[in-house]
Design an enzyme around this catalytic site. Structure first.
Site, PDB file in Angstrom:
ATOM      1  N   TYR A 273       0.972  -1.270   0.056  1.00 25.04           N
ATOM      2  CA  TYR A 273      -0.049  -0.235  -0.008  1.00 25.04           C
ATOM      3  C   TYR A 273       0.761   1.297   0.004  1.00 25.04           C
ATOM      4  CZ  TYR A 273      -3.475   3.289   1.718  1.00 25.04           C
ATOM      5  OH  TYR A 273      -4.233   4.521   1.996  1.00 25.04           O
TER       6      TYR A 273
ATOM      7  N   TYR B 276      -2.709   5.553   9.109  1.00 22.11           N
ATOM      8  CA  TYR B 276      -2.563   4.501   9.020  1.00 22.11           C
ATOM      9  C   TYR B 276      -1.296   4.171   9.735  1.00 22.11           C
ATOM     10  CZ  TYR B 276      -1.503   0.259   5.983  1.00 22.11           C
ATOM     11  OH  TYR B 276      -1.331  -1.004   5.559  1.00 22.11           O
TER      12      TYR B 276
END
Length: 316
Positions: free
Chosen positions: A180, A190
């Site tokens: 990602y 995140y």
């Protein structure tokens, strides 16, 4: 006509527990290309997964283009945080969701494949695994245990898969993992060391491509996929009990939405292709990378994110 043909090939996809994520999409794309597919499923989710399959809850997702349904050749319990049973704490081994599952470690899954199909028996291995117990925390609030746990479950597990499945894969085989954008750019929200784990996963891809290529003739690649509102991704940005939340509101999106939905909206607005990513699109690229059409491709991180990675300035 040029097409992806995996007829006669066998794949093992680690990290399939429902029909909503990238792992399932990859498994189905491989099957549509002609491969037989075995999957590895996290033991706490395995019972529900088996029940859903048995009761026909996933029949629509399992439908194949030419008729019939996708049938997994094997569904193997797999907790990729553990390499061998000796590594498993006693409380986990005795947990009711684990104790009847046999050897659910990475080496156990490899042994099961070898026992059932011989050696070599595989052509494709897919790592669709990621977990971070503190993913909802900013990096500054992440504990050493949480950080190392994220790297262990999300990055080292790929090394372990290549170590233990490498001898089971026929020459010319392919390994693919999923990364990602947070591996290389800041994605507030995140957290918990997951960005570091993805960076390690991508770096390891290059080194494993060299080592596995020279040792066995295997290819090792990685897909950096755009955000997808899967069940697994729903935990991102959601604070664990007693934990301070990460800075998860994404500029330009509707605040109050779950973090992953904010990211999907943001990427849609700011990408060259202004549309949400579909899991199937990642599955198709994975099938290509695992096919003879990609026989010259290894050590690569390939973006499948509607072009978002190319942008240097937000549109909205």
């Amino acid at each position: 006509m040029l097409s992806i043909d995996l007829t006669g090939k066998r794949a093992f996809v680690a990290g399939v527990a429902d029909d909503a994520g990238f792992g399932f999409a990859i498994a189905k794309a491989l099957a549509e290309a002609g491969a037989t597919v075995c999957v590895g499923t996290w033991p706490p989710a395995l019972g529900i997964f088996e029940t859903m399959l048995g009761r026909g809850k996933m029949d629509e997702s399992l439908q194949m283009p030419g008729g019939g349904k996708l049938a997994f050749e094997r569904i193997i319990p797999l907790d990729a945080e553990y390499d061998t049973l000796e590594d498993v704490p006693e409380d986990v081994r005795n947990n009711k969701r684990y104790r009847e599952r046999g050897d659910f470690t990475i080496s156990g899954a490899a042994a099961r494949m070898k026992q059932d199909f011989g050696e070599p028996c595989l052509d494709v291995v897919v790592h669709s695994l990621a977990n971070g117990s503190e993913v909802s925390r900013d990096l500054l609030a992440t504990s050493r245990k949480g950080y190392l746990g994220a790297v262990s479950a999300s990055a080292y597990s790929n090394i372990s898969l290549v170590q233990r499945f490498g001898p089971l894969v026929r020459p010319g085989g392919a390994f693919v993992s999923l990364s990602y954008m947070a591996s290389e750019r800041v994605i507030p929200g995140y957290g918990g060391g997951m960005s570091s784990a993805k960076a390690a996963l991508e770096s390891d891809t290059r080194v494993l491509a060299w080592e596995a290529g020279r040792k066995w003739g295997h290819r090792v690649n990685c897909i950096s996929a755009g955000p997808l509102a899967s069940r697994a991704a729903s935990a991102i940005g959601r604070p664990a009990p007693g934990a301070a939340p990460a800075s998860s509101d994404v500029p330009g999106t509707t605040k109050g939405k779950p973090f992953i939905e904010q990211m999907v909206d943001y990427v849609k607005v700011n990408s060259p292709l202004a549309e949400p990513l579909r899991a199937r699109e990642v599955g198709d690229v994975a099938a290509f990378l695992c096919s003879p059409l990609a026989s010259g491709v290894t050590g690569c991180v390939l973006y499948v994110d509607k072009g978002y990675h190319a942008m240097g300035k937000a549109v909205s």
